[in-house]
Design a protein around this motif. Structure first.
Motif, PDB file in Angstrom:
ATOM      1  N   GLY A   6      16.620  -4.650  26.322  1.00  0.00           N
ATOM      2  CA  GLY A   6      16.810  -3.782  27.145  1.00  0.00           C
ATOM      3  C   GLY A   6      15.499  -2.734  27.088  1.00  0.00           C
ATOM      4  N   TRP A   7      14.322  -3.545  27.322  1.00  0.00           N
ATOM      5  CA  TRP A   7      12.987  -2.729  27.036  1.00  0.00           C
ATOM      6  C   TRP A   7      12.117  -3.655  27.921  1.00  0.00           C
ATOM      7  CZ3 TRP A   7      13.499   1.689  24.387  1.00  0.00           C
ATOM      8  CH2 TRP A   7      14.772   1.759  23.408  1.00  0.00           C
ATOM      9  N   THR A   8      10.677  -2.826  28.329  1.00  0.00           N
ATOM     10  CA  THR A   8      10.099  -3.774  29.298  1.00  0.00           C
ATOM     11  C   THR A   8       9.185  -4.691  28.468  1.00  0.00           C
ATOM     12  OG1 THR A   8       8.322  -1.894  28.499  1.00  0.00           O
ATOM     13  CG2 THR A   8       9.603  -1.412  30.388  1.00  0.00           C
ATOM     14  N   ALA A   9       8.613  -5.569  29.105  1.00  0.00           N
ATOM     15  CA  ALA A   9       7.796  -6.545  28.558  1.00  0.00           C
ATOM     16  C   ALA A   9       6.710  -6.093  27.851  1.00  0.00           C
ATOM     17  CB  ALA A   9       7.308  -7.578  29.901  1.00  0.00           C
ATOM     18  N   GLY A  10       6.276  -6.722  27.012  1.00  0.00           N
ATOM     19  CA  GLY A  10       4.821  -6.431  25.896  1.00  0.00           C
ATOM     20  C   GLY A  10       5.226  -5.537  24.964  1.00  0.00           C
ATOM     21  N   GLY A  11       6.568  -4.999  24.790  1.00  0.00           N
ATOM     22  CA  GLY A  11       6.686  -4.016  23.586  1.00  0.00           C
ATOM     23  C   GLY A  11       7.073  -4.988  22.358  1.00  0.00           C
ATOM     24  N   ALA A  12       7.476  -4.426  21.346  1.00  0.00           N
ATOM     25  CA  ALA A  12       7.660  -5.058  20.062  1.00  0.00           C
ATOM     26  C   ALA A  12       9.087  -6.018  20.287  1.00  0.00           C
ATOM     27  CB  ALA A  12       7.955  -4.120  18.962  1.00  0.00           C
ATOM     28  N   THR A  13      10.279  -5.278  20.948  1.00  0.00           N
ATOM     29  CA  THR A  13      11.528  -6.046  21.062  1.00  0.00           C
ATOM     30  C   THR A  13      11.211  -7.252  22.081  1.00  0.00           C
ATOM     31  OG1 THR A  13      12.502  -3.992  20.997  1.00  0.00           O
ATOM     32  CG2 THR A  13      13.885  -5.924  21.652  1.00  0.00           C
ATOM     33  N   ASP A  14      10.526  -7.161  23.006  1.00  0.00           N
ATOM     34  CA  ASP A  14      10.333  -8.237  24.083  1.00  0.00           C
ATOM     35  C   ASP A  14       9.532  -9.378  23.440  1.00  0.00           C
ATOM     36  OD1 ASP A  14       9.968  -9.207  26.892  1.00  0.00           O
ATOM     37  OD2 ASP A  14       7.861  -8.852  26.226  1.00  0.00           O
ATOM     38  N   LEU A  15       8.340  -8.942  22.695  1.00  0.00           N
ATOM     39  CA  LEU A  15       7.651  -9.932  21.841  1.00  0.00           C
ATOM     40  C   LEU A  15       8.416 -10.832  20.852  1.00  0.00           C
ATOM     41  CD1 LEU A  15       4.402  -7.920  21.328  1.00  0.00           C
ATOM     42  CD2 LEU A  15       4.800  -9.663  23.028  1.00  0.00           C
TER      43      LEU A  15
END
Length: 324
Positions: free
Chosen positions: A38-47
């Motif tokens: 649910g978050w943009t690419a490059g953020g902690a959740t995405d990584l």
């Protein structure tokens, strides 16, 4: 006799195959699995999602593809996951800002508390209280003293209304009886840069994003929000150690499937997540990014999510917080 023995062996193999198929409904998995974020690419959740997807794919024998559906504090992806077929081929890596905070702030939500089935609490990441380099504050006690001397004059950044950084800051204000003005940003990255550039005075920011700026002297580290010191910054005390009893906050990353997903599929996925604890290379890499792998099972996640929902609900009601 040979024919009879051959038939017996064939029947035994067929029975064994049938037993495996019944343990994994439909031979699960036999196609690509989609992992919503649910978050943009490059953020902690995405990584974290991308590294987890690679590991799970190796365990499950099928590709696991990350699909970013950012917006509305992660609830857009949460809503999509709740509407997906409960077959184990659509999952979501959510954060507690979505499953424990948003239900108290966004009304009505398009999904209920039981719309998703818990699989595993994957990991946690503490925030770090930082101040701009020019602010005369070496520790938590200095921040509290400055805030009390001039109520409302100091301001703090967050990754947005309803984010874990927002709620950590409000918890800090509540326990220290201080007045600090909230300045929300669109994401943890901009919120961190706002402190580093001096746009705002302080902020609870993602530790993985903050560490390079701290080491470069562009941010001052004051305290860690978790229950223990971070191995990335072992010299920095926790907020509780620094004199604020009962303070504890962290971003939590949890894996869910649509409600109604077969228990055997849930357990197969939980097993794939638990196996990450055997991957020392991945654990060390994530630790350097400020994420500590937990990898619990469905029952543990269900309890932890319920506890978080109650904790943040009380704070939101008592402080009359909203998304306005």
């Amino acid at each position: 006799m040979k024919l009879q023995r051959a038939c017996a062996v064939g029947l035994a193999l067929l029975a064994a195959w049938a037993g495996t198929a019944s343990a994994q409904p439909g031979g699960y998995p036999n196609q690509t699995i989609k992992l919503l974020v649910g978050w943009t690419a490059g953020g902690a959740t995405d990584l974290l999602a991308r590294q987890l997807a690679t590991h799970m794919a190796s365990q499950l024998g099928q590709p696991v593809v990350v699909d970013n559906r950012a917006g509305a504090v992660g609830t857009i992806a949460h809503s999509e996951a709740s509407r997906a077929r409960p077959d184990g081929y659509t999952l979501i890596l959510a954060t507690n800002s979505t499953y424990a905070i948003a239900p108290h702030l966004i009304k009505p939500l398009s999904y209920g508390p039981d719309a998703l089935a818990p699989i595993a609490l994957v990991g946690t990441s503490p925030l770090i209280l930082t101040v701009k380099p020019t602010l005369y504050a070496q520790g938590v006690k200095d921040v509290i003293e400055l805030a009390r001397q001039q109520p409302g004059r100091l301001n703090y950044s967050s990754g947005g209304n309803g984010s874990t950084s927002h709620l950590a800051s409000e918890l800090f204000k509540d326990l220290t009886r201080t007045s600090i003005t909230h300045i929300p940003y669109r994401g943890g990255g901009p919120a961190t840069q706002a402190v580093a550039s001096g746009e705002v005075d302080l902020g609870f920011v993602d530790i993985g994003v903050a560490v390079p700026l701290i080491r470069a002297g562009r941010l001052k580290a004051v305290a860690v929000s978790g229950s223990a010191r971070s191995p990335v910054l072992p010299q920095v005390p926790t907020v509780e150690e620094a004199g604020v009893p009962r303070f504890e906050s962290a971003t939590k990353f949890a894996l869910f499937a649509p409600a109604g997903t077969p228990p055997a599929v849930i357990e197969r996925l939980a097993e794939a997540v638990r196996s990450v604890q055997k991957n020392d290379e991945l654990k060390d890499r994530l630790r350097q990014q400020g994420i500590e792998l937990v990898a619990t099972g469905p029952a543990e996640l269900r309890k932890d999510a319920a506890d978080d929902l109650a904790k943040w609900g009380r704070l939101i009601r008592e402080r009359k917080l909203s998304l306005d």
